[in-house]
Design an enzyme around this catalytic site. Structure first.
Site, PDB file in Angstrom:
ATOM      1  N   ASP A  67      13.319  53.105   9.217  1.00  0.00           N
ATOM      2  CA  ASP A  67      14.487  53.612   8.498  1.00  0.00           C
ATOM      3  C   ASP A  67      15.792  53.312   9.233  1.00  0.00           C
ATOM      4  O   ASP A  67      15.802  53.079  10.440  1.00  0.00           O
ATOM      5  CB  ASP A  67      14.392  55.146   8.356  1.00  0.00           C
ATOM      6  CG  ASP A  67      13.378  55.564   7.315  1.00  0.00           C
ATOM      7  OD1 ASP A  67      12.615  54.707   6.835  1.00  0.00           O
ATOM      8  OD2 ASP A  67      13.347  56.768   6.996  1.00  0.00           O
ATOM      9  N   ASP A  68      16.867  53.399   8.486  1.00  0.00           N
ATOM     10  CA  ASP A  68      18.253  53.435   8.977  1.00  0.00           C
ATOM     11  C   ASP A  68      18.846  52.074   9.359  1.00  0.00           C
ATOM     12  O   ASP A  68      19.997  52.007   9.757  1.00  0.00           O
ATOM     13  CB  ASP A  68      18.434  54.400  10.157  1.00  0.00           C
ATOM     14  CG  ASP A  68      18.040  55.834   9.802  1.00  0.00           C
ATOM     15  OD1 ASP A  68      17.705  56.087   8.623  1.00  0.00           O
ATOM     16  OD2 ASP A  68      18.057  56.698  10.702  1.00  0.00           O
ATOM     17  N   HIS A  83      17.440  53.277   1.281  1.00  0.00           N
ATOM     18  CA  HIS A  83      17.571  54.540   2.045  1.00  0.00           C
ATOM     19  C   HIS A  83      18.958  55.151   1.796  1.00  0.00           C
ATOM     20  O   HIS A  83      19.528  55.752   2.691  1.00  0.00           O
ATOM     21  CB  HIS A  83      17.352  54.235   3.531  1.00  0.00           C
ATOM     22  CG  HIS A  83      17.021  55.421   4.386  1.00  0.00           C
ATOM     23  ND1 HIS A  83      16.121  56.395   4.031  1.00  0.00           N
ATOM     24  CD2 HIS A  83      17.471  55.783   5.613  1.00  0.00           C
ATOM     25  CE1 HIS A  83      16.035  57.293   4.998  1.00  0.00           C
ATOM     26  NE2 HIS A  83      16.856  56.950   5.958  1.00  0.00           N
ATOM     27  N   HIS A  90      23.435  57.259   3.827  1.00  0.00           N
ATOM     28  CA  HIS A  90      22.503  58.159   4.516  1.00  0.00           C
ATOM     29  C   HIS A  90      22.871  59.624   4.290  1.00  0.00           C
ATOM     30  O   HIS A  90      22.832  60.459   5.194  1.00  0.00           O
ATOM     31  CB  HIS A  90      22.421  57.838   6.016  1.00  0.00           C
ATOM     32  CG  HIS A  90      21.122  58.267   6.627  1.00  0.00           C
ATOM     33  ND1 HIS A  90      20.902  59.553   7.092  1.00  0.00           N
ATOM     34  CD2 HIS A  90      19.961  57.611   6.826  1.00  0.00           C
ATOM     35  CE1 HIS A  90      19.661  59.636   7.566  1.00  0.00           C
ATOM     36  NE2 HIS A  90      19.066  58.481   7.406  1.00  0.00           N
ATOM     37  N   TYR A  95      16.003  61.983   5.471  1.00  0.00           N
ATOM     38  CA  TYR A  95      15.323  63.207   5.950  1.00  0.00           C
ATOM     39  C   TYR A  95      14.076  63.520   5.109  1.00  0.00           C
ATOM     40  O   TYR A  95      13.466  64.571   5.275  1.00  0.00           O
ATOM     41  CB  TYR A  95      16.282  64.407   5.985  1.00  0.00           C
ATOM     42  CG  TYR A  95      17.648  64.037   6.527  1.00  0.00           C
ATOM     43  CD1 TYR A  95      17.824  63.780   7.890  1.00  0.00           C
ATOM     44  CD2 TYR A  95      18.746  63.886   5.682  1.00  0.00           C
ATOM     45  CE1 TYR A  95      19.056  63.385   8.387  1.00  0.00           C
ATOM     46  CE2 TYR A  95      19.987  63.490   6.170  1.00  0.00           C
ATOM     47  CZ  TYR A  95      20.137  63.248   7.527  1.00  0.00           C
ATOM     48  OH  TYR A  95      21.350  62.847   8.008  1.00  0.00           O
ATOM     49  N   HIS A 149      12.187  54.102  13.562  1.00  0.00           N
ATOM     50  CA  HIS A 149      13.564  53.650  13.349  1.00  0.00           C
ATOM     51  C   HIS A 149      13.822  52.379  14.152  1.00  0.00           C
ATOM     52  O   HIS A 149      13.795  52.424  15.391  1.00  0.00           O
ATOM     53  CB  HIS A 149      14.549  54.754  13.735  1.00  0.00           C
ATOM     54  CG  HIS A 149      14.386  55.990  12.903  1.00  0.00           C
ATOM     55  ND1 HIS A 149      13.380  56.906  13.129  1.00  0.00           N
ATOM     56  CD2 HIS A 149      15.070  56.430  11.820  1.00  0.00           C
ATOM     57  CE1 HIS A 149      13.456  57.863  12.214  1.00  0.00           C
ATOM     58  NE2 HIS A 149      14.473  57.608  11.409  1.00  0.00           N
TER      59      HIS A 149
HETATM   60 NI    NI Z   1      17.150  57.976   7.844  1.00  0.00          NI
END
Ligand code: NI
Length: 241
Positions: A46-47, A97, A101, A138, A188
């Site tokens: 993610d991210d 995503h 965020h 989350y 991540h």
């Molecule tokens: Ni995230």
């Protein structure tokens, strides 16, 4: 005479090899599998994308023949188009995503549509028409909000809290102590320690007969038909709210 002896010895040796090899092609016991069953697992990141950490992860995954799934943040796509294209070209699944965020749980329908829609449009602009599955930031979403989605939703089953630990050894231990076949693992690629951990996790699990596939492939391999608006935690567990 000498040559004849050599030929005889070669024939005898060939016969010996055949006699020892042949029985190995016949299973001694039909109920015993010839090789260990392949176990499938999905690593998700993610991210990202992040230009100074993601390429090293992609290099490592490619060396190991491992596929993964990347849930990308829309506002980080500009300037990283080649990296996103590389993900797709190398067999990884690319997902959404949100744009900034933002926590979607409790947000208005308009916010959900904007945050998800803008990222979907940006991914489509880079990679073309496709189904970009969504991981809400989350992992949080109201059950009513799930109905807004036209693609499957992805949660996770194994969360090493790598974004907080920022410690390769601790990440590896956290994942290896919990992971089971069919699981979705959250990590991540924006954290350097996580990149190192992910590659060590791939090495450790591949040695145990695991194969790393995308979330979409994982569900298909376990006979799960992905449904729009349903949140998957593993090949067997659907998240409930
Ligand atoms: Ni995230």
């Amino acid at each position: 005479m000498k040559r004849q002896r050599v030929i005889f010895l070669l024939l005898a040796l060939t016969a010996l090899i055949w006699s020892t090899r042949l029985p190995m092609t016949i299973p001694a016991d039909a109920s015993e599998p010839l090789e260990e069953e392949t176990k499938f697992v999905a690593l998700t990141f993610d991210d990202g994308p992040r230009s100074d950490t993601t390429p090293r992860l992609l290099d490592g995954l490619r060396e190991r023949g491992a596929s993964a799934t990347f849930f990308l943040v829309g506002q980080q796509l500009a300037g990283n188009e080649a990296l996103v294209q590389r993900m797709k070209d190398e067999g990884h699944q690319v997902g959404n995503h949100t744009w900034s965020h933002v926590e979607l749980q409790g947000a208005t329908e308009a916010t959900v549509r904007t945050e998800v829609g803008k990222t979907d449009a940006a991914l489509t602009a880079i990679l073309g028409e496709g189904e970009y599955w969504v991981r809400p930031p989350y992992g949080l979403l109201d059950s009513e909000q799930q109905k807004l989605f036209s693609v499957p939703l992805v949660h996770w089953y194994v969360d090493p809290q790598d974004w907080k630990l920022r410690n390769t050894d601790a990440d590896v231990k956290a994942v290896l102590s919990k992971v089971q076949p069919g699981d979705i693992i959250l990590m991540h690629d924006t954290v350097p320690a996580s990149v190192d951990a992910a590659l060590r996790i791939v090495d450790a699990l591949e040695a145990k007969g695991y194969q790393f596939v995308t979330v979409k492939e994982l569900l298909a391999l376990y006979g799960v038909t992905p449904k729009a608006g349903t949140m998957y935690r593993s090949a067997e567990v659907v998240a409930e709210y």
